[in-house]
Motif scaffolding. Structure first.
Motif, PDB file in Angstrom:
ATOM      1  N   ASP A 145     -53.913  68.325 -30.254  1.00 29.02           N
ATOM      2  CA  ASP A 145     -53.585  67.271 -31.214  1.00 29.02           C
ATOM      3  C   ASP A 145     -53.626  65.941 -30.458  1.00 29.02           C
ATOM      4  O   ASP A 145     -52.760  65.667 -29.627  1.00 29.02           O
ATOM      5  N   LEU A 148     -50.482  63.813 -30.567  1.00 24.22           N
ATOM      6  CA  LEU A 148     -49.409  64.213 -29.662  1.00 24.22           C
ATOM      7  C   LEU A 148     -49.693  63.744 -28.233  1.00 24.22           C
ATOM      8  O   LEU A 148     -48.782  63.295 -27.525  1.00 24.22           O
ATOM      9  N   GLU A 235     -49.037  72.026 -28.340  1.00 25.96           N
ATOM     10  CA  GLU A 235     -47.746  72.382 -28.950  1.00 25.96           C
ATOM     11  C   GLU A 235     -47.060  73.534 -28.239  1.00 25.96           C
ATOM     12  O   GLU A 235     -46.311  74.307 -28.851  1.00 25.96           O
ATOM     13  N   PRO A 238     -42.464  70.529 -26.438  1.00 22.46           N
ATOM     14  CA  PRO A 238     -42.109  69.567 -27.479  1.00 22.46           C
ATOM     15  C   PRO A 238     -42.585  68.162 -27.126  1.00 22.46           C
ATOM     16  O   PRO A 238     -42.808  67.836 -25.952  1.00 22.46           O
ATOM     17  N   ILE A 239     -42.721  67.317 -28.136  1.00 23.41           N
ATOM     18  CA  ILE A 239     -43.246  65.974 -27.963  1.00 23.41           C
ATOM     19  C   ILE A 239     -42.393  65.141 -27.023  1.00 23.41           C
ATOM     20  O   ILE A 239     -42.893  64.247 -26.328  1.00 23.41           O
TER      21      ILE A 239
END
Length: 270
Positions: A145, A148, A235, A238-239
């Motif tokens: 992503d 992200l 993923e 965590p961000i």
């Protein structure tokens, strides 16, 4: 004696890094051999940093002194004739006596290039990485992503202790000291604090490109940052993981080391 400053570009694929090593092909070794071939002098050119095996450079800087008088344009032309095609001298210029390719550097810029094999925009269909591109990118097999990646990149901006992103067992004989710290300093006086002035991900020609500029970089630091960003982009982390990883001061808290082939030393500033 004339002190020379050279700017080099090289494909790191065939080399065991920058630093000369017995029986192994290195960029520093090839350049030293070319200088000796052209001038008859034995010198060891000093680089701005010791790129690892397989790492590339668009703007590596090196310095060395020569006794033989030779015009810059003649040295430039002769060195490129003596060097293999994988190493090119881009610029040759005289430097002031106090200049040193490593100690005089104030910041560096690196890029890391990823080929996202699974493109979310294409419905998750596998893309094929061209063999012409493969030596210069990480052909990443996981869906990433980009949002992200971009969101997490800013978490390393500013001054931080990057112990969690340094090689866990660096060999001090070949360690990449990108700034002016001395190997003579006792280990407790060596700081792992670095200032990052730019950290961002962009999409460029179908690649995900990470650009980072800072005061200096620890051994494997950029590749370990990228490996951790990829865990966030896939993923698996965590961000908001970066803050905790930085504060852990523990290499095991961060992600894996990204492959060398995607890393480029772009620019050295003085």
């Amino acid at each position: 004696m004339t002190l020379w400053k050279l700017t080099l570009s090289y494909d790191g694929t065939p080399y065991s890094g920058w630093q000369v090593q017995p029986t192994l092909p290195t960029v520093q070794g090839r350049l030293a051999a070319a200088i000796q071939h052209v001038t008859g002098e034995v010198v060891l050119p000093q680089g701005s940093g010791r790129t690892d095996a397989g790492v590339h450079a668009l703007g590596q800087v090196t310095s060395f002194s020569l006794e033989v008088p030779i015009p810059a344009e003649n040295l430039h032309r002769a060195l490129n004739r003596a060097l293999p095609p994988s190493i090119r001298v881009l610029v040759v210029e005289e430097a002031p006596p106090e200049f040193h390719a490593r100690h005089s550097a104030v910041r560096k810029t690196y890029e890391y290039r990823i080929f996202p094999r699974i493109a979310r925009a294409a419905g998750g269909v596998d893309r094929i990485c061209s063999p012409m591109l493969a030596p210069f990118v990480w052909d990443c097999p996981w869906p990433l992503d980009l949002g992200l990646l971009q969101s997490s990149a800013g978490d390393v901006m500013g001054d931080h202790d990057f112990t969690s992103f340094a090689a866990s067992d660096p060999d001090l004989a070949t360690r990449n000291l990108a700034d002016a710290e001395s190997l003579e300093l006792p280990s407790e006086q060596r700081s792992n604090v670095r200032r990052i002035e730019r950290s961002r991900w962009d999409e460029r020609d179908g690649l995900y490109v990470y650009t980072v500029r800072g005061s200096g970089f620890l051994h494997h630091m950029v590749r370990n940052l990228v490996g951790t960003f990829v865990d966030i982009g896939a993923e698996r982390l965590p961000i908001d993981a970066m803050a905790g990883i930085l504060s852990a001061h523990d290499r095991s808290a961060a992600g894996p080391t990204a492959p060398a082939r995607g890393l480029f030393l772009v620019e050295v500033e003085y």
